[in-house]
Design an enzyme around this catalytic site. Structure first.
Site, PDB file in Angstrom:
ATOM      1  N   ARG A  79       0.610  -1.204  -0.070  1.00 42.55           N
ATOM      2  CA  ARG A  79      -0.017  -0.074   0.072  1.00 42.55           C
ATOM      3  C   ARG A  79       0.924   1.273  -0.193  1.00 42.55           C
ATOM      4  NH1 ARG A  79      -2.166   1.398   5.990  1.00 42.55           N
ATOM      5  NH2 ARG A  79      -0.685   0.255   7.336  1.00 42.55           N
ATOM      6  N   GLU A  98     -18.871   3.978  -1.325  1.00 38.87           N
ATOM      7  CA  GLU A  98     -18.182   3.192  -2.520  1.00 38.87           C
ATOM      8  C   GLU A  98     -18.722   3.274  -3.829  1.00 38.87           C
ATOM      9  OE1 GLU A  98     -18.542   1.907   0.231  1.00 38.87           O
ATOM     10  OE2 GLU A  98     -16.986   2.067   1.714  1.00 38.87           O
ATOM     11  N   SER A 154      -5.295   5.101   5.115  1.00 39.45           N
ATOM     12  CA  SER A 154      -4.959   3.561   4.983  1.00 39.45           C
ATOM     13  C   SER A 154      -4.537   2.991   3.870  1.00 39.45           C
ATOM     14  CB  SER A 154      -6.377   2.532   5.494  1.00 39.45           C
ATOM     15  OG  SER A 154      -6.780   3.137   6.519  1.00 39.45           O
ATOM     16  N   PHE A 158     -14.233  -3.562   0.712  1.00 42.74           N
ATOM     17  CA  PHE A 158     -15.433  -2.506   0.422  1.00 42.74           C
ATOM     18  C   PHE A 158     -15.400  -2.252  -0.997  1.00 42.74           C
ATOM     19  CE2 PHE A 158     -13.993  -1.225   4.875  1.00 42.74           C
ATOM     20  CZ  PHE A 158     -15.029  -2.172   5.577  1.00 42.74           C
ATOM     21  N   ASP A 211      -8.429  -7.032  12.478  1.00 41.98           N
ATOM     22  CA  ASP A 211      -9.678  -6.552  12.331  1.00 41.98           C
ATOM     23  C   ASP A 211     -10.787  -7.531  12.197  1.00 41.98           C
ATOM     24  OD1 ASP A 211      -9.296  -3.881  12.408  1.00 41.98           O
ATOM     25  OD2 ASP A 211      -8.999  -3.418  10.451  1.00 41.98           O
ATOM     26  N   ARG A 224      -1.714  -4.498   3.703  1.00 45.29           N
ATOM     27  CA  ARG A 224      -1.576  -3.668   4.801  1.00 45.29           C
ATOM     28  C   ARG A 224      -0.257  -3.618   5.415  1.00 45.29           C
ATOM     29  NH1 ARG A 224      -1.677  -3.705  10.388  1.00 45.29           N
ATOM     30  NH2 ARG A 224      -2.341  -1.966  11.448  1.00 45.29           N
TER      31      ARG A 224
END
Lengths: 250, 313
Positions: B11, B58, B37, B83, B116, B166
């Site tokens: 990322r 989105e 993020s 998402f 998460d 991530r």
């Protein structure tokens, strides 16, 4: 066109046609010789099933031929079942899945602002269509981004695929809802040419906020047995019904 | 190939790439409340006038991007991989079908995302976007390759989906070797004639570790970073199918529809070569550290070793 194809959406085409005539005849900036001209106004037909209405206008202004128009829904035709920018000159959006057009129009409006262009973006949605959540995402975003050159027309014909909107999931006072989202709103009779022309002018000159015209229309306008009749949302007329329709419309 | 050095999350590479492309005024960046993020935040800081914040919406973001693409912009839109899936039909009907060049980035892909929990662990995104005609689908393995491949999207004429991760993983490239990467061409990180390990994303470094372990036991493996899942580098796969005794695929993604499945589809036409898939076996994840999740899901280098050995036997 719909009779020849044996399928299509006459009701929502007839409710929208007066609005489209005024928009293309009086307001929209485009160049038939240069359909991709980036500074043209955009017309995003989000209720893409009203494609026969759009194709009739595109033929009238010179984007497509009569033969194109009569090949509607047939294999290889530039006139796809739902309006599609990939297939037809003069079409700015690929519709068919409801609820997406206002977002697309907002993207066009934001791009125009970045280009310092005065091109206007017009979006037409159906009233059943605004049951889609994405429409309200776009409505909120348009206000947040002060998309003043975004102009929405709601074809409030009160009928959707299965039945009357009020029986499926009533959308209620659309004007109040959009106002509370920060839009400037005007309600008109969507079959009064005088009111339509004046509302289009109001909308295009009001660039301080996104504007919406709630056009109260009659589904199947002009054909007695189609008017306010949910069964003509997506059904082609029979031979006999075609005869009567053409007679009544002329 | 140079030895892995340092480390970086893919990322971060996406964020750096946006900045590198920012001199092109057509580049616009769209966010759905996760710019910090996905790392588009750096572009926002430098170019707020070309960054569009669309809130947690989105579906709208994807069509706003497509409207901008139709008006001559090159939109880069990002959110979590999971998402983006909420807007799958928007990508299908509003982006790919009219052929509008929108570049979508889904960060935090895979179970590697960690604590998460399963709601954030996209294990089906690559499969979804791979089914859409004309879409390019990528999953780079480190920050430098993600940066290079994202920058190449500037001159790419198809809509794309890029999954980033991530967490940091060991670098497979340096500033120089990453420049040799090309969208659609698999990158051979190590050569061996016994077995070919073809992997993507965070599983590439696991594959390299597996190859080293196998080598110490007398099995020599080729390792490929197949950063582009679509279009798939079928020439390279055919070459490896001829050279090696079998292929093992490795991905932090469901074995249904991802890299392994794409390769299985290809070799089912091109001729038989034994294949084993290391990936998520049709189940959801849970909260845990990345390492714990990789272990419970069977995504460690020893799982790759096991598959290679079973294939060789």
């Amino acid at each position: 066109m719909i009779h020849s194809a044996g399928a299509g959406h006459p009701g929502g085409s007839l409710s929208a046609i007066d609005l489209l005539v005024a928009l293309y005849g009086n307001k929209l900036r485009f160049d038939v010789e240069n359909p991709e001209w980036n500074d043209r106004d955009r017309f995003v037909m989000s209720k893409g099933h009203a494609s026969p209405a759009v194709y009739s206008i595109l033929h009238e202004v010179g984007f497509i031929s009569e033969a194109d128009m009569m090949s509607f829904r047939k294999m290889g035709s530039v006139c796809q079942g739902h309006v599609d920018m990939k297939w037809t000159d003069g079409v700015d959006f690929s519709a068919g899945s409801l609820g997406m057009g206002l977002s697309f129009g907002l993207g066009c409006a934001l791009a125009a602002r970045m280009d310092s262009s005065d091109r206007d973006i017009w979006v037409m949605v159906g009233d059943g269509e605004i049951q889609e959540g994405q429409f309200w995402e776009a409505a909120m975003a348009a206000d947040f981004h002060s998309a003043g050159r975004l102009n929405l027309i709601v074809d409030r014909n009160r009928i959707q695929n299965d039945d009357f909107v009020e029986l499926q999931m009533e959308v209620g006072n659309v004007a109040n809802k959009l106002s509370s989202f920060g839009w400037e709103v005007m309600e008109i009779d969507g079959h009064s040419m005088e009111e339509i022309v004046s509302a289009l002018e109001w909308s295009s000159t009001n660039i301080s906020a996104p504007t919406a015209i709630i056009a109260h229309t009659t589904k199947g306008k002009g054909v007695s047995f189609m008017e306010d009749n949910p069964s003509f949302h997506g059904k082609a007329p029979s031979d006999e019904e075609l005869e009567i329709s053409l007679e009544e419309l002329s | 190939m140079s030895a892995p050095s340092g480390g970086g999350a893919s990322r971060d590479g996406y964020g750096s790439a946006l900045l590198r492309m920012s001199s092109d005024s057509r580049v616009v960046v769209l966010e759905a409340d996760l710019g910090k993020s996905t790392k588009s935040c750096h572009f926002r800081e430098a170019h707020p006038d070309r960054t569009i914040s669309l809130g947690i919406a989105e579906q709208n973001m994807i069509l706003v991007a497509s409207g901008m693409a139709s008006s001559g912009k090159i939109p880069f839109a990002s959110t979590f991989a999971i998402f983006t899936e909420r807007g799958f039909e928007q990508v299908r009907n509003g982006v790919a079908r009219p052929g509008l060049v929108v570049h979508l980035c889904g960060s935090h892909g895979g179970v590697h995302t960690g604590t998460d929990g399963s709601s954030a662990q996209s294990i089906e995104d690559l499969a979804l976007y791979r089914t859409i005609p004309g879409m390019t689908v990528m999953h780079p393995c480190d920050d430098l390759s993600a940066e290079e491949l994202t920058v190449q999207l500037l001159n790419h004429d198809k809509p794309s989906y890029t999954r980033t991760a991530r967490n940091k993983t060991p670098r497979m490239y340096d500033q120089k070797t990453s420049k040799d990467l090309r969208i659609g061409k698999g990158s051979v990180l190590r050569s061996g004639d016994d077995v070919a390990i073809i992997s993507c994303g965070v599983m590439v470094s696991e594959s390299m570790k597996a190859a080293e372990y196998l080598s110490s036991n007398g099995i020599e493996a080729t390792v490929v970073d197949m950063h582009t899942i679509k279009p798939l580098d079928t020439n390279l796969i055919d070459e490896l199918a001829n050279k090696c005794k079998g292929i093992v695929t490795a991905e932090d993604h469901s074995v249904i529809g991802g890299l392994g499945a794409a390769i299985a589809e290809h070799i089912s036409y091109s001729g038989g070569v034994p294949l084993r898939m290391v990936g998520v076996s049709d189940r959801f994840g849970e909260s845990g550290t990345p390492r714990e999740l990789m272990e419970i899901m069977g995504l460690t280098y020893m799982d790759i070793v096991g598959s290679c050995e079973s294939l060789m036997s």
